[in-house]
Design an enzyme around this catalytic site. Structure first.
Site, mmCIF file in Angstrom:
data_model
loop_
_atom_site.group_PDB
_atom_site.id
_atom_site.type_symbol
_atom_site.label_atom_id
_atom_site.label_comp_id
_atom_site.label_asym_id
_atom_site.label_seq_id
_atom_site.Cartn_x
_atom_site.Cartn_y
_atom_site.Cartn_z
ATOM 1 N N ASP A 316 0.949 -1.202 -0.008
ATOM 2 C CA ASP A 316 0.097 0.002 -0.226
ATOM 3 C C ASP A 316 1.195 1.066 0.017
ATOM 4 O OD1 ASP A 316 -2.445 1.388 0.297
ATOM 5 O OD2 ASP A 316 -1.662 1.884 2.501
ATOM 6 N N ASP A 514 -0.327 -0.247 6.437
ATOM 7 C CA ASP A 514 -0.122 0.371 7.592
ATOM 8 C C ASP A 514 -0.991 -0.102 8.775
ATOM 9 O OD1 ASP A 514 -2.668 1.493 6.864
ATOM 10 O OD2 ASP A 514 -1.847 3.425 6.539
ATOM 11 N N ASP A 518 -6.586 -1.563 5.985
ATOM 12 C CA ASP A 518 -6.161 -2.494 4.992
ATOM 13 C C ASP A 518 -6.431 -3.870 5.402
ATOM 14 O OD1 ASP A 518 -4.824 -0.672 3.205
ATOM 15 O OD2 ASP A 518 -3.136 -0.602 4.562
#
Length: 622
Positions: A316, A514, A518
């Protein structure tokens, strides 16, 4: 040294000289058997007892049963010294095993020491020592020098340094002051801190870490499951083979029962699967310990095994490869200077608390004279309109996106695609220029990506919700192989599923996020890795691996630790099985006596254990 180890040393220290006495008087006195009997009872009394206890619980074929059967058989045919020797050296091997296990657990137990015993709660201005479970969100606690931080919170008074080594693997203390966040499990090195609690103990960082560590051993790797199943089949098979070896040759050849029973006993001794059933789990345990010592928490040895075959890493962008903090990276004035353009933007954005507005004001870096700001209003979805007194005249500023300029019929001039968010400025109908604000790349990222490539990772992918052109610009700047932009959280799951379908069979795919938003894609990947996300409940629940720091290079450490551990496991399996098969054949055909059998069994076990301990040793990737 543990109490159990001290007791074993005492037994060996007494039993070994008595055994040597028996060897010295054997064949010279009628009571030569007495020292052997005393030595056997001193050193090995617990082995038959354990075998009986396990038998009552339905566990017939284990190492205790094999050792008991082999030594009783040796005693039965008069090989007293060899029966005692088998037990003596077996116990020496067990001592080394116990020592190695305790050593490998050291890093884990040190991590468990982060558990705070109390909290200094402030009630009506007075300190009261209470259990951390009794503290509520919003309560004030006092942390004195040398004390563990019991709960997560924010410093409201005081300043000091925190030792976070047990949590993050970082050797440098973290400096904290008023407004700084502190995480439970760290140690206050100096200064008295007053902290406002932001989470209950059950939801605190230390509680989540302890839960991860305690549950890690329950998730076994394929190699561990293989050894468990192998031992269940292997042990009864060798017992049956030993029985056949003791009975069939004398029946077929006529006589020689003592010789064949002796060979069968040697066969039993060497067949003990200790080297495998001890060293393989111990290797994984050592690998998990090494990872935790470097600030990498894995939920089980199965994920350690998966990290060893990692070939695709999906990142990400925001908060993982970038800091999540905006910064002005480019100014492009159509007229005037860059400083004048920044000044007008800072005045126009003065009343806004948006991260982009804050980055503009930070880049300007000077005090804003609020009296020069007149009307200021937000144009939803477009930007801001503000009236600013500048140089004796009023400027009618429009600051916002390209759609705002289009709405105002203002032609904009761009050099190329900007790697970030662009603010356009106009004074009435006059275009003034643009300011590009970008999320800064983490300092550690280039080293991490190079290390991943050097470690054999073949595909680096970045997923982002930013515009595709912005994502591509960032990807090219840092060396990402493949970039997918404009993705919503649900789109990221779909993209990871596409990548999973394309990956090579036998390889694994990891998603690194993080840990805040997610969770779905962390769960979907082969290995979900939350970076710097231990404070997020979603990270701990969804991720398989949690990296305690904000350093992507820890991924390289995780891969190298995993591959070193798997290498040690394979070495031990090949070595142990190879030596045992060889000596089993030698024993069956009379080329190896019981002394050879016991030395090969104990020797293989000790060497495999010492090799397994190497999994604990690892130097950081630099």
């Amino acid at each position: 040294m543990t109490k159990k180890q001290k007791k074993m040393i005492t037994r060996l220290a007494v039993g070994a000289p008595v055994f040597i006495l028996g060897l010295l008087v054997e064949g010279k006195v009628s009571w030569y058997w007495l020292p052997f009997a005393v030595s056997y009872l001193l050193v090995g009394y617990d082995i038959p007892l354990r075998a009986l206890r396990n038998l009552r619980h339905g566990q017939l074929f284990d190492e205790n049963f094999l050792m008991s059967l082999a030594t009783f058989g040796a005693i039965g045919i008069g090989a007293l010294e060899e029966a005692v020797g088998v037990m003596l050296f077996y116990q020496i091997g067990e001592f080394f095993n116990d020592y190695a296990v305790n050593r490998s657990r050291k890093s884990i137990t040190e991590l468990m020491d982060i558990n705070p015993e109390y909290a200094n709660l402030l009630r009506d201005g007075k300190e009261e020592k209470v259990d951390p479970y009794e503290v509520s969100i919003g309560d004030m606690i006092v942390i004195k020098p040398g004390e563990k931080v019991p709960l997560d919170g924010v410093v409201v008074k005081g300043a000091g340094s925190l030792d976070t080594r047990a949590l993050t693997g970082e050797s440098m203390p973290a400096e904290v002051k008023e407004g700084s966040e502190v995480i439970s499990g760290s140690i206050n090195l100096n200064g008295v801190l007053e902290v406002q609690v932001t989470s209950l103990f059950d939801d605190s960082t230390v509680a989540k870490i302890l839960e991860l560590v305690e549950n890690a051993s329950s998730r076994k790797a394929k190699a561990e499951n293989f050894i468990t199943k192998f031992a269940r089949v292997y042990t009864p098979v060798v017992v049956i083979l030993a029985a056949l070896l003791a009975v069939i040759p004398p029946l077929l050849l006529g006589g020689g029962w003592g010789v064949w029973i002796y060979r069968a006993c040697s066969f039993l001794v060497v067949s003990c699967p200790c080297a495998l059933v001890i060293s393989v789990p111990l290797s994984f345990f050592g690998g998990l310990g090494a990872a935790s010592r470097h600030g990498i928490l894995m939920k089980g040895s199965n994920y350690l095994e998966a990290m060893a075959s990692l070939e695709t890493v999906v990142f990400d962008k925001t908060g993982t490869l970038t800091n999540g903090k905006f910064k002005v990276t480019e100014t492009d004035p159509a007229e005037g200077t860059e400083e004048e353009l920044l000044k007008l933007a800072a005045y126009g954005e003065f009343h806004s608390n948006h991260p982009i507005a804050l980055s503009v004001k930070e880049a300007y870096g000077k005090a804003v004279d609020e009296s020069k700001i007149g009307l200021a209003e937000e144009i939803a979805g477009y930007g801001i309109r503000a009236e600013i007194e500048d140089g004796g005249r009023t400027r009618n500023l429009f600051i916002g996106n390209a759609r705002l300029m289009e709405q105002r019929n203002i032609e904009i001039f761009e050099k190329g695609i900007a790697a970030g968010t662009t603010l356009y400025l106009a004074d009435g109908e006059t275009y003034l220029g643009s300011i590009t604000i970008s999320d800064t790349i983490r300092e550690d990222v280039p080293k991490a990506l190079k290390g991943l490539k050097d470690s054999g990772v073949k595909r680096l992918v970045m997923l982002t919700g930013d515009k595709p052109e912005v994502g591509r610009a960032v990807g090219e700047a840092i060396g990402i192989d493949e970039v997918h932009g404009g993705l919503l959280p649900g789109d990221k799951v779909g993209k990871v599923e596409e990548l999973l379908a394309k990956k090579r069979e036998g390889s694994t795919l990891a998603f690194v996020g993080d840990g805040i938003n997610d969770a779905p894609v962390l769960s979907r990947s082969d290995v979900g890795i939350a970076m710097g996300g231990i404070g997020s409940g979603a990270a701990v629940e969804a991720a398989d691996v949690v990296i305690m720091t904000d350093e992507p290079s820890k991924l390289v450490d995780a891969i190298r630790i995993a591959r070193k551990t798997i290498g040690i496991v394979k070495q031990n399996i090949v070595f142990a099985i190879g030596i045992k098969v060889l000596v089993l054949f030698l024993s069956a055909f009379g080329f190896a006596n019981m002394w050879t059998a016991v030395f090969s069994d104990v020797g293989v076990s000790v060497l495999a254990i010492l090799n397994a301990v190497r999994a604990l040793k690892y130097e950081n990737y630099k």
